[in-house]
Design a protein around this motif. Structure first.
Motif, mmCIF file in Angstrom:
data_model
loop_
_atom_site.group_PDB
_atom_site.id
_atom_site.type_symbol
_atom_site.label_atom_id
_atom_site.label_comp_id
_atom_site.label_asym_id
_atom_site.label_seq_id
_atom_site.Cartn_x
_atom_site.Cartn_y
_atom_site.Cartn_z
ATOM 1 N N THR A 82 -9.925 -1.481 0.290
ATOM 2 C CA THR A 82 -10.560 -0.450 -0.505
ATOM 3 C C THR A 82 -9.660 -0.107 -1.680
ATOM 4 O O THR A 82 -8.472 -0.450 -1.701
ATOM 5 C CB THR A 82 -10.817 0.815 0.331
ATOM 6 O OG1 THR A 82 -9.552 1.355 0.744
ATOM 7 C CG2 THR A 82 -11.672 0.515 1.543
ATOM 8 N N ARG A 83 -10.226 0.567 -2.640
ATOM 9 C CA ARG A 83 -9.427 0.970 -3.803
ATOM 10 C C ARG A 83 -8.285 1.883 -3.388
ATOM 11 O O ARG A 83 -7.190 1.802 -3.933
ATOM 12 C CB ARG A 83 -10.306 1.687 -4.821
ATOM 13 C CG ARG A 83 -11.228 0.770 -5.555
ATOM 14 C CD ARG A 83 -12.000 1.508 -6.613
ATOM 15 N NE ARG A 83 -12.901 0.593 -7.301
ATOM 16 C CZ ARG A 83 -13.704 0.957 -8.252
ATOM 17 N NH1 ARG A 83 -13.763 2.217 -8.638
ATOM 18 N NH2 ARG A 83 -14.488 0.069 -8.835
ATOM 19 N N THR A 84 -8.547 2.730 -2.400
ATOM 20 C CA THR A 84 -7.504 3.637 -1.925
ATOM 21 C C THR A 84 -6.348 2.850 -1.314
ATOM 22 O O THR A 84 -5.179 3.155 -1.571
ATOM 23 C CB THR A 84 -8.084 4.618 -0.889
ATOM 24 O OG1 THR A 84 -9.199 5.289 -1.471
ATOM 25 C CG2 THR A 84 -7.051 5.635 -0.461
ATOM 26 N N GLU A 85 -6.661 1.850 -0.509
ATOM 27 C CA GLU A 85 -5.615 1.030 0.101
ATOM 28 C C GLU A 85 -4.816 0.287 -0.962
ATOM 29 O O GLU A 85 -3.593 0.201 -0.879
ATOM 30 C CB GLU A 85 -6.228 0.036 1.082
ATOM 31 C CG GLU A 85 -6.766 0.666 2.342
ATOM 32 C CD GLU A 85 -7.509 -0.324 3.211
ATOM 33 O OE1 GLU A 85 -8.048 -1.325 2.674
ATOM 34 O OE2 GLU A 85 -7.562 -0.091 4.431
ATOM 35 N N ARG B 279 -4.414 1.195 -4.086
ATOM 36 C CA ARG B 279 -3.622 2.194 -4.807
ATOM 37 C C ARG B 279 -2.410 2.613 -3.983
ATOM 38 O O ARG B 279 -1.308 2.771 -4.513
ATOM 39 C CB ARG B 279 -4.490 3.400 -5.121
ATOM 40 C CG ARG B 279 -3.873 4.327 -6.142
ATOM 41 C CD ARG B 279 -4.775 5.498 -6.507
ATOM 42 N NE ARG B 279 -6.174 5.133 -6.687
ATOM 43 C CZ ARG B 279 -7.176 5.689 -6.004
ATOM 44 N NH1 ARG B 279 -6.957 6.613 -5.117
ATOM 45 N NH2 ARG B 279 -8.422 5.314 -6.237
ATOM 46 N N ASP B 280 -2.595 2.792 -2.670
ATOM 47 C CA ASP B 280 -1.487 3.165 -1.792
ATOM 48 C C ASP B 280 -0.401 2.095 -1.776
ATOM 49 O O ASP B 280 0.793 2.408 -1.801
ATOM 50 C CB ASP B 280 -1.985 3.419 -0.373
ATOM 51 C CG ASP B 280 -2.800 4.699 -0.249
ATOM 52 O OD1 ASP B 280 -2.755 5.533 -1.184
ATOM 53 O OD2 ASP B 280 -3.496 4.855 0.780
ATOM 54 N N THR C 273 1.456 2.265 -5.061
ATOM 55 C CA THR C 273 2.300 3.456 -5.083
ATOM 56 C C THR C 273 3.551 3.237 -4.245
ATOM 57 O O THR C 273 4.660 3.593 -4.650
ATOM 58 C CB THR C 273 1.520 4.678 -4.559
ATOM 59 O OG1 THR C 273 0.365 4.866 -5.370
ATOM 60 C CG2 THR C 273 2.367 5.929 -4.597
#
Length: 58
Positions: A24-27, A29-30, A33
């Protein structure tokens, strides 16, 4: 070699990527980061080793 089938580049990439679950985009991005935080930590440690004035304060 006569029995070898040819794949287009697009289909070959789809086959290679098909084994990996989509992130996912969140994964994504994480992960970026986390990598940046590690790089920041490494650079800070390097700066402390190289900066002679920081040793005097410690």
């Amino acid at each position: 070699m006569a029995g070898t089938t040819k794949l287009s580049v697009e289909k070959a990439l789809e086959k290679l990527r098909g084994d990996e679950p989509q992130k996912t985009r969140t994964e994504q991005r994480d992960e970026k980061t986390e990598a940046l935080n590690k790089e920041i930590k490494r650079m800070k440690a390097q700066r402390l080793r190289l900066d002679p004035t920081s040793r005097k304060r410690s």
